[in-house]
Design a protein around this motif. Structure first.
Motif, short mmCIF file in Angstrom:
data_model
loop_
_atom_site.label_atom_id
_atom_site.label_comp_id
_atom_site.label_asym_id
_atom_site.label_seq_id
_atom_site.Cartn_x
_atom_site.Cartn_y
_atom_site.Cartn_z
N ALA A 126 0.84 -1.20 0.00
CA ALA A 126 0.00 0.00 0.00
C ALA A 126 0.88 1.25 0.00
N VAL A 127 1.92 1.23 0.82
CA VAL A 127 2.85 2.36 0.86
C VAL A 127 3.57 2.52 -0.47
N LEU A 128 4.04 1.43 -1.03
CA LEU A 128 4.79 1.48 -2.29
C LEU A 128 3.95 2.08 -3.41
N ILE A 129 2.71 1.65 -3.53
CA ILE A 129 1.88 2.10 -4.64
C ILE A 129 1.42 3.55 -4.44
N VAL A 130 1.09 3.91 -3.22
CA VAL A 130 0.63 5.28 -3.00
C VAL A 130 1.76 6.28 -3.23
N ILE A 131 3.00 5.89 -2.98
CA ILE A 131 4.14 6.76 -3.29
C ILE A 131 4.17 7.08 -4.77
N VAL A 132 3.93 6.06 -5.60
CA VAL A 132 3.97 6.24 -7.05
C VAL A 132 2.86 7.17 -7.52
N VAL A 133 1.62 6.90 -7.09
CA VAL A 133 0.51 7.73 -7.58
C VAL A 133 0.63 9.16 -7.07
N GLN A 134 1.17 9.34 -5.87
CA GLN A 134 1.37 10.69 -5.37
C GLN A 134 2.43 11.43 -6.16
N GLY A 135 3.41 10.69 -6.68
CA GLY A 135 4.42 11.32 -7.52
C GLY A 135 3.81 11.98 -8.75
N PHE A 136 2.89 11.28 -9.42
CA PHE A 136 2.20 11.85 -10.57
C PHE A 136 1.28 12.99 -10.15
N PHE A 137 0.55 12.80 -9.06
CA PHE A 137 -0.40 13.81 -8.60
C PHE A 137 0.31 15.12 -8.26
N GLN A 138 1.41 15.03 -7.52
CA GLN A 138 2.12 16.24 -7.12
C GLN A 138 2.71 16.97 -8.32
N THR A 139 3.24 16.21 -9.28
CA THR A 139 3.84 16.83 -10.47
C THR A 139 2.78 17.59 -11.26
N PHE A 140 1.63 16.97 -11.49
CA PHE A 140 0.55 17.64 -12.22
C PHE A 140 0.04 18.85 -11.43
N LYS A 141 -0.10 18.69 -10.13
CA LYS A 141 -0.63 19.79 -9.31
C LYS A 141 0.29 21.00 -9.36
N TRP A 142 1.58 20.77 -9.27
CA TRP A 142 2.53 21.89 -9.30
C TRP A 142 2.50 22.59 -10.66
N PHE A 143 2.28 21.82 -11.73
CA PHE A 143 2.18 22.45 -13.04
C PHE A 143 0.97 23.37 -13.09
N PHE A 144 -0.17 22.90 -12.62
CA PHE A 144 -1.37 23.73 -12.61
C PHE A 144 -1.19 24.97 -11.73
N GLN A 145 -0.48 24.81 -10.60
CA GLN A 145 -0.27 25.95 -9.71
C GLN A 145 0.61 27.01 -10.36
N THR A 146 1.73 26.61 -10.91
CA THR A 146 2.67 27.60 -11.42
C THR A 146 2.18 28.25 -12.71
N THR A 147 1.22 27.62 -13.41
CA THR A 147 0.61 28.26 -14.58
C THR A 147 -0.68 28.98 -14.21
N LEU A 148 -0.82 29.25 -12.89
CA LEU A 148 -1.90 30.10 -12.36
C LEU A 148 -3.30 29.55 -12.62
N GLN A 149 -3.43 28.22 -12.60
CA GLN A 149 -4.74 27.58 -12.77
C GLN A 149 -5.28 27.19 -11.39
N SER A 150 -5.49 28.20 -10.57
CA SER A 150 -5.87 27.95 -9.18
C SER A 150 -7.23 27.26 -9.06
N LYS A 151 -8.17 27.55 -9.97
CA LYS A 151 -9.47 26.89 -9.90
C LYS A 151 -9.35 25.40 -10.17
N SER A 152 -8.50 25.02 -11.10
CA SER A 152 -8.29 23.60 -11.38
C SER A 152 -7.68 22.90 -10.18
N VAL A 153 -6.67 23.54 -9.58
CA VAL A 153 -6.05 22.95 -8.39
C VAL A 153 -7.08 22.74 -7.30
#
Length: 485
Positions: A126-153
């Motif tokens: 459970a720990v191993l897999i959640v680390i992986v999916v969080q890696g994708f989630f955080q990367t996408f989230k930071w992209f939306f944040q830095t491109t000023l898409q606050s509503k999407s975030v």
């Protein structure tokens, strides 16, 4: 590419307030969902079981950061000056390769040493897999944040947190009858959210690519930040490992549950400041000069201080009430850690604002050096303090190490970008904070404390805090009118 036009001071303030509000909602719903889960699970599972979950969550934070956050942080830094498809395509390729390597190594590790995990064995995959999916989630989230898409975030954060709450309760209580269901619920909820985020980004942005120039730039910026990225989780998580070794899982459970109350509540107030300020600063850097960036950092530091002081006072005086309402009685004695943890998070957030000056100059090695120095201080303090005072000692070590990090960041940052710490605002906020703390302090001294009375006293005190700020010129009428218009 640039997503931000140069604006006058009021426009920048309005943008900050707008994004701060959206990110506050994006933090509020997950924080409430997390607290609901905490309330339920601490009543269904004893402190020892929660302590094992907390340790598993600690490893999730550490390894997710170590494996993926250097890519996400590079996306956060460079998305404003590169094409979207270049940033996302390279980032997704690096995250995917890292994820495949992690799963392969993790599976091999389980085959070799899985039998030695004992009570922690159900948590492993459970720990191993959640680390992986969080890696994708955080990367996408930071992209939306830095491109000023606050509503999407905001939308993705709310959706992910509510789905996680529902699935975690279902799996942990009804299906598995084990607290590991909390993590499996996160796997499913975060995975679904990642798919929705990928759909929004579109095929053209997600097309894998490994441009050597981009990879080198990401690596040169992100990898030296690993010391900081791993240092911050270690500052907040290492004490739990030491508590497990020195005091046992029950102590970890009591400490971690009260820590989570504080962390969720305080970060709900503090984190949106960083989230809103960072992309504004980075986009301004592309179109202006470093003097303007320094001015923005000073201004956002001022906003933070004005918000942070009453938030800290509220957390300190409501600590016992929060713990008694949100946790089972078996966890209540840990409320004494809440003021210390709140103070630590305050110093950490102020350091996060100050270190933007070094990120602007790409001096990431210095950020890592400061974080790792604070980790050493944390470890040196934790061992004797936990031995003598248990989880209270861990909380004290947290405050001291976070404040050490803040001081180091301030010292180093001044050498790379000339910005000014808002000392007059700090002084005025402390004066107002002293007035705000007086009514609840009187209740404590007179032994008249109740949850209702202290809440009313804090509200009265906060009115005094605002009045002091207004009288000392910290509340700008022009900005108030600009928000109303």
């Amino acid at each position: 590419m640039t997503h931000f036009e140069s604006e006058d001071k009021n426009s920048v303030f309005n943008r900050f307030v707008r994004d701060f509000g959206l990110y506050s909602i994006a933090k509020l719903v997950p924080a409430v969902a997390s607290l609901i889960a905490l309330m339920v699970f601490t009543r269904f599972f004893p402190p020892a079981a929660y302590g094992r979950y907390a340790l598993a969550a600690s490893f999730i934070g550490i390894f997710s950061t170590l494996c993926f956050d250097w890519v996400g942080k590079s996306v956060y830094r460079f998305a404003a000056e590169m094409r979207d498809d270049v940033v996302v395509g390279n980032a997704i390729s690096m995250v995917s390769l890292t994820a495949l390597s992690l799963v392969a190594l993790g599976t091999a590790g389980y085959v070799l040493w899985g039998a030695e995990l004992g009570d922690f064995r159900p948590f492993y995959f459970a720990v191993l897999i959640v680390i992986v999916v969080q890696g994708f989630f955080q990367t996408f989230k930071w992209f939306f944040q830095t491109t000023l898409q606050s509503k999407s975030v905001m939308g993705y954060r709310i959706f992910e947190s509510l789905l996680k709450l529902a699935l975690s309760l279902l799996l942990a209580i009804l299906v598995l009858n084990h607290i590991v269901g909390w993590i499996w619920g996160a796997v499913a909820a975060t995975g679904v959210t990642v798919l929705l985020m990928a759909y929004k980004l579109g095929r053209s942005n997600l097309r894998p690519r490994l441009d050597p120039k981009v990879v080198r730039r990401f690596t040169r910026y992100g990898v030296p930040m690993l010391g900081w990225m791993i240092g911050v989780p270690l500052l907040s998580q290492a004490d739990r490992v030491l508590l497990e070794l020195l005091r046992g899982s029950a102590a970890v459970g009591i400490y971690s549950s009260n820590y989570q109350i504080t962390d969720s509540g305080i970060r709900l107030v503090f984190s949106p400041i960083i989230t809103a300020a960072y992309p504004i600063i980075m986009n301004t850097l592309e179109e202006s000069n470093e003097q303007e960036v320094a001015g923005l950092i000073t201004r956002f530091s001022r906003y933070f201080v004005l918000i942070a002081v009453p938030a800290f006072i509220g957390a300190a005086f409501l600590s016992r009430t929060l713990s008694s309402v949100l946790l089972d009685d078996a966890y209540l004695e840990g409320y004494i850690v809440i003021p210390f943890v709140a103070g630590g998070v305050l110093f950490l957030t102020l350091a996060n604002i100050g270190q933007i000056t070094m990120e602007v100059r790409e001096q990431t090695k210095l950020i890592s050096a400061a974080a790792l120095t604070a980790v050493v201080v944390n470890l040196l303090l934790n061992i004797p303090l936990i031995t003598l005072y248990g989880y209270l000692g861990a909380a004290v070590a947290t405050t001291v190490s976070y404040s050490t990090y803040a001081l180091l960041v301030y010292y180093f940052s001044k050498r790379h970008l000339e910005w000014t710490l808002p000392t007059s605002t700090i002084r005025n906020a402390i004066v107002g904070g002293a007035l705000m703390a007086t009514p609840p302090a009187v209740l404590y001294v007179s032994d008249s404390y109740t949850a209702l009375r202290v809440t009313i006293a804090l509200l009265v005190g906060f009115a005094g805090y605002v009045a002091v700020l207004y009288s000392l010129g910290e509340v700008d009428e022009e900005k108030i009118y600009s928000l109303i218009e």
